[in-house]
Design a protein around this motif. Structure first.
Motif, PDB file in Angstrom:
ATOM      1  N   UNK A   1       0.814  -1.220   0.000  1.00  0.00           N
ATOM      2  CA  UNK A   1       0.000   0.000   0.000  1.00  0.00           C
ATOM      3  C   UNK A   1       0.843   1.263   0.000  1.00  0.00           C
ATOM      4  N   UNK A   2       2.063   1.167   0.506  1.00  0.00           N
ATOM      5  CA  UNK A   2       2.945   2.325   0.591  1.00  0.00           C
ATOM      6  C   UNK A   2       4.305   1.976  -0.011  1.00  0.00           C
ATOM      7  N   UNK A   3       5.042   3.016  -0.401  1.00  0.00           N
ATOM      8  CA  UNK A   3       6.396   2.840  -0.921  1.00  0.00           C
ATOM      9  C   UNK A   3       7.391   3.110   0.199  1.00  0.00           C
ATOM     10  N   UNK A   4       8.255   2.139   0.468  1.00  0.00           N
ATOM     11  CA  UNK A   4       9.267   2.262   1.521  1.00  0.00           C
ATOM     12  C   UNK A   4      10.636   2.224   0.863  1.00  0.00           C
ATOM     13  N   UNK A   5      11.439   3.261   1.065  1.00  0.00           N
ATOM     14  CA  UNK A   5      12.736   3.353   0.389  1.00  0.00           C
ATOM     15  C   UNK A   5      13.805   3.833   1.368  1.00  0.00           C
ATOM     16  N   UNK A   6      15.024   3.340   1.160  1.00  0.00           N
ATOM     17  CA  UNK A   6      16.167   3.784   1.970  1.00  0.00           C
ATOM     18  C   UNK A   6      16.778   5.036   1.322  1.00  0.00           C
ATOM     19  N   UNK A   7      17.038   6.049   2.146  1.00  0.00           N
ATOM     20  CA  UNK A   7      17.576   7.305   1.656  1.00  0.00           C
ATOM     21  C   UNK A   7      18.620   7.863   2.614  1.00  0.00           C
ATOM     22  N   UNK A   8      19.236   8.941   2.198  1.00  0.00           N
ATOM     23  CA  UNK A   8      20.105   9.723   3.064  1.00  0.00           C
ATOM     24  C   UNK A   8      19.454  11.085   3.260  1.00  0.00           C
ATOM     25  N   UNK A   9      19.314  11.542   4.485  1.00  0.00           N
ATOM     26  CA  UNK A   9      18.636  12.805   4.786  1.00  0.00           C
ATOM     27  C   UNK A   9      19.621  13.772   5.435  1.00  0.00           C
ATOM     28  N   UNK A  10      19.734  15.005   4.923  1.00  0.00           N
ATOM     29  CA  UNK A  10      20.635  15.988   5.524  1.00  0.00           C
ATOM     30  C   UNK A  10      20.302  16.226   6.994  1.00  0.00           C
ATOM     31  N   UNK A  11      21.351  16.336   7.816  1.00  0.00           N
ATOM     32  CA  UNK A  11      21.171  16.555   9.249  1.00  0.00           C
ATOM     33  C   UNK A  11      21.334  18.038   9.596  1.00  0.00           C
ATOM     34  N   UNK A  12      20.839  18.896   8.723  1.00  0.00           N
ATOM     35  CA  UNK A  12      20.963  20.342   8.905  1.00  0.00           C
ATOM     36  C   UNK A  12      20.070  20.809  10.053  1.00  0.00           C
ATOM     37  N   UNK A  13      20.584  21.654  10.960  1.00  0.00           N
ATOM     38  CA  UNK A  13      19.745  22.162  12.061  1.00  0.00           C
ATOM     39  C   UNK A  13      18.539  22.935  11.529  1.00  0.00           C
ATOM     40  N   UNK A  14      17.477  22.952  12.300  1.00  0.00           N
ATOM     41  CA  UNK A  14      16.237  23.611  11.864  1.00  0.00           C
ATOM     42  C   UNK A  14      16.449  25.099  11.601  1.00  0.00           C
ATOM     43  N   UNK A  15      17.223  25.771  12.470  1.00  0.00           N
ATOM     44  CA  UNK A  15      17.399  27.220  12.298  1.00  0.00           C
ATOM     45  C   UNK A  15      18.120  27.531  10.992  1.00  0.00           C
ATOM     46  N   UNK A  16      19.070  26.662  10.627  1.00  0.00           N
ATOM     47  CA  UNK A  16      19.817  26.875   9.387  1.00  0.00           C
ATOM     48  C   UNK A  16      18.952  26.511   8.176  1.00  0.00           C
ATOM     49  N   UNK A  17      18.151  25.472   8.336  1.00  0.00           N
ATOM     50  CA  UNK A  17      17.268  25.069   7.243  1.00  0.00           C
ATOM     51  C   UNK A  17      16.203  26.129   6.991  1.00  0.00           C
ATOM     52  N   UNK A  18      15.755  26.817   8.056  1.00  0.00           N
ATOM     53  CA  UNK A  18      14.751  27.870   7.894  1.00  0.00           C
ATOM     54  C   UNK A  18      15.287  29.051   7.100  1.00  0.00           C
ATOM     55  N   UNK A  19      16.613  29.212   7.077  1.00  0.00           N
ATOM     56  CA  UNK A  19      17.248  30.277   6.289  1.00  0.00           C
ATOM     57  C   UNK A  19      17.553  29.832   4.864  1.00  0.00           C
ATOM     58  N   UNK A  20      17.155  28.609   4.531  1.00  0.00           N
ATOM     59  CA  UNK A  20      17.401  28.099   3.177  1.00  0.00           C
ATOM     60  C   UNK A  20      18.730  27.390   3.037  1.00  0.00           C
ATOM     61  N   UNK A  21      19.377  27.107   4.143  1.00  0.00           N
ATOM     62  CA  UNK A  21      20.672  26.435   4.092  1.00  0.00           C
ATOM     63  C   UNK A  21      20.533  24.954   3.820  1.00  0.00           C
ATOM     64  N   UNK A  22      21.180  24.492   2.768  1.00  0.00           N
ATOM     65  CA  UNK A  22      21.188  23.067   2.419  1.00  0.00           C
ATOM     66  C   UNK A  22      22.602  22.671   2.010  1.00  0.00           C
TER      67      UNK A  22
END
Length: 614
Positions: free
Chosen positions: A98-119
């Protein structure tokens, strides 16, 4: 007085360095191993499901960092690759198909930095890992579609020429035209041979003409099918947000697709592998749906079903095909329900206008068509595809329609979004199937990154030591600018959406390190020459920078042009190299000319200096 820097230039340098350092910062946080859950066609990912997933992981005593829900997806962050594999298998068993399950890599960027558009920087397949697909095009379907198009075209053209025929139908890969008398047959044969030189028109028994594509035309159809599919797949990949994908032809009927650092492999596989289009057909109101369900389908009609299993009796004749769709966007109607807005080309707009004008007040069905591989092959070794047709909407035509209209009655916003994406990207000319799938693991990419970082570090240290020994105090200034240049490159690469760092790109960074210091060498040697000619230290600094500028500019412009040419004509790794080269040229000129000048003026400018340590 010589060598005075205006305040605005200090502000500019500080601003540029601060911005690039800020956006380079996410690269030091690394990435988490993750498992991502996305919805299938008949399911939706919700916050409640995220809570269930978290509870199931706790019950299974699987260690995880966090379970996040956003953008109708669930992301489970995990401590290592082993736990990632265990989690994927556990969730696969629990959630089923029923759902798609996939292995990925996710950036561990802090929320405050991500809110500024930092990637972090996007990494290529050779550094980050990713997915490699080898896709096969079903050429038989491409030719069959071309023959089907000719059938409709023959009917229209013969009517225009007032050549009466009994029937026009497909016969394998040919078209048979049956006439009522020999005179009309002869006239039609003369007309069709002149109008369709790429087809062989032969007379057969029983007042029949058979039209068959020539070998050259068949080759064109096959070549066009592959090229058009490549174009459409590129559009789909771009809309998935994958940076620097590789989509290219391999052999006669295969396409290679590489998706570096893909965040949702299951979704990408679904979108890339789907062959989807629409057609619009009139509902057969004269026939009995119950008789059709029991096997008594009226002539000229066809029985199809909605997703909920409700039968719908449609006329076989297609009012409009999906090939006329030029744009499709998802939105909501005045009642807040999901809809897809469709724009047609001029020919499609004319067809829809004529059809709707003749059928005002009558129901029209929207049929969604998909070709799905059956994992079986025919006698010719080609994959066998199963055609799936589903009625997604039946609506009464209220007024004459034109080139723009909308499809309503969709189950969810996710379905509207996926349907719009497929239609906007285009209907594939022929079905395709993934015949090979390879995942480039992050461990190999990690090794490449380590080796590349070693090359950059060794090159940087060697240059720093040389500059420090050979130019002393001015060497320190150059070294600070050199390190700053690397930070600027990383920051700019992180800010540009389409920029991707590949292994050749890391080679480009090593090259720009040498080029950056080359500009300082020219400036410092000019200063030395001015000192040898008897000028004062302040005059030597001033004329050294001014006289070296034109030489530095010329050298960098020619190299930048070479980088632009590499980017324009190159693919894959060549583009990766050219991007870092061009960015490195711009940042190195900024640091070598502007940043070092500001630092030199700050240290020596406007002061009584008797001797320069250079």
């Amino acid at each position: 007085m010589l060598n005075q820097t205006p305040v605005w230039k200090y502000i500019l340098v500080v601003f540029v360095l601060a911005m690039c350092a800020l956006y380079a910062l996410p690269n030091i946080y690394g990435e988490d191993h993750a498992v991502q859950i996305s919805s299938g066609r008949d399911t939706t990912v919700t916050q409640a499901l995220a809570s269930d997933v978290e509870a199931k992981l706790q019950d299974a005593q699987i260690d995880f960092k966090a379970v996040e829900f956003a953008d109708e997806r669930i992301l489970v962050r995990l401590p290592d690759s082993d736990t990632q594999l265990i989690t994927r298998e556990a969730l696969d068993d629990e959630l089923g198909d029923d759902y798609f399950v996939a292995m990925n890599l996710a950036p561990d960027t802090p929320d405050w930095l991500e809110s500024l558009g930092g990637t972090p920087m996007k990494l290529g397949l050779d550094l980050r890992g990713g997915v490699h697909f080898l896709m096969e095009v079903d050429m038989n379907s491409a030719i069959d579609a071309a023959v089907g198009g000719v059938v409709d075209e023959f009917r229209d053209r013969l009517r225009e020429e007032k050549l009466r025929y009994r029937s026009v139908r497909k016969s394998g890969m040919s078209v048979d035209i049956v006439f009522r008398d020999a005179d009309v047959l002869e006239s039609a044969q003369f007309f069709l041979r002149n109008d369709y030189p790429n087809m062989t028109i032969d007379e057969r028994d029983d007042l029949t003409l058979r039209a068959t594509f020539s070998e050259n035309r068949l080759a064109e159809i096959r070549d066009y099918a592959v090229k058009q599919n490549i174009t459409i797949i590129r559009n789909r990949v771009n809309q998935l947000g994958v940076a620097e994908p590789l989509v290219q032809k391999q052999g006669q009927d295969r396409i290679v697709v590489q998706l570096p650092g893909i965040q949702d492999t299951a979704k990408a596989k679904e979108i890339l592998n789907a062959t989807a289009t629409l057609n619009f057909r009139a509902v057969d109101e004269t026939g009995d749906v119950r008789d059709a369900v029991n096997g008594r389908v009226p002539a000229g009609a066809e029985l199809l079903f909605r997703r909920n299993g409700q039968p719908v009796l449609l006329k076989k004749q297609i009012a409009l095909e999906g090939s006329h769709i030029i744009d499709a966007t998802n939105s909501v109607d005045e009642n807040g329900f999901p809809q897809v807005n469709i724009d047609l080309d001029s020919k499609g707009g004319t067809k829809m206008s004529n059809f709707s004008k003749q059928n005002v007040g009558k129901p029209m069905a929207t049929v969604f068509i998909e070709f799905k591989a059956t994992d079986e092959r025919g006698p010719d070794g080609k994959l066998i595809f199963e055609k799936s047709e589903e009625v997604i909407n039946v609506a009464t035509i209220q007024t004459q329609l034109g080139s723009s209209f909308r499809i309503t009655g969709l189950d969810s916003a996710a379905e509207a979004r996926d349907l719009a994406l497929l239609l906007r990207a285009g209907a594939l000319i022929a079905p395709i199937q993934i015949v090979e799938e390879r995942t480039v693991g992050p461990s190999l990419g990690k090794e490449n990154i380590e080796l590349g970082m070693q090359a950059i570090t060794y090159g940087l240290v060697a240059v720093l030591v040389f500059m420090l020994i050979y130019y002393r105090a001015f060497g320190v200034v150059a070294n600070i600018a050199l390190v700053t240049n690397v930070v600027l490159i990383v920051g700019v690469m992180s800010m540009i959406p389409g920029a991707t760092l590949t292994l050749p790109g890391m080679a480009g960074i090593v090259l720009t390190v040498g080029m950056a210091v080359d500009a300082n060498v020219l400036i410092f040697e000019r200063i030395r020459e001015e000192l040898r000619e008897g000028r004062s230290p302040q005059q030597s600094i001033h004329f050294g920078y001014d006289n070296a500028f034109s030489t530095i500019l010329d050298a960098n412009i020619t190299t930048f042009i070479a980088g632009m040419i590499l980017f324009a004509v190159g693919t894959g790794p060549i583009k990766g190299f050219s991007i870092t080269l061009m960015i490195g040229i711009l940042t190195s000129m900024f640091t070598a000319i502007v940043v070092t000048r500001v630092m030199v003026n700050l240290i020596w400018g406007g002061k009584r200096v008797k001797k320069l340590a250079i």
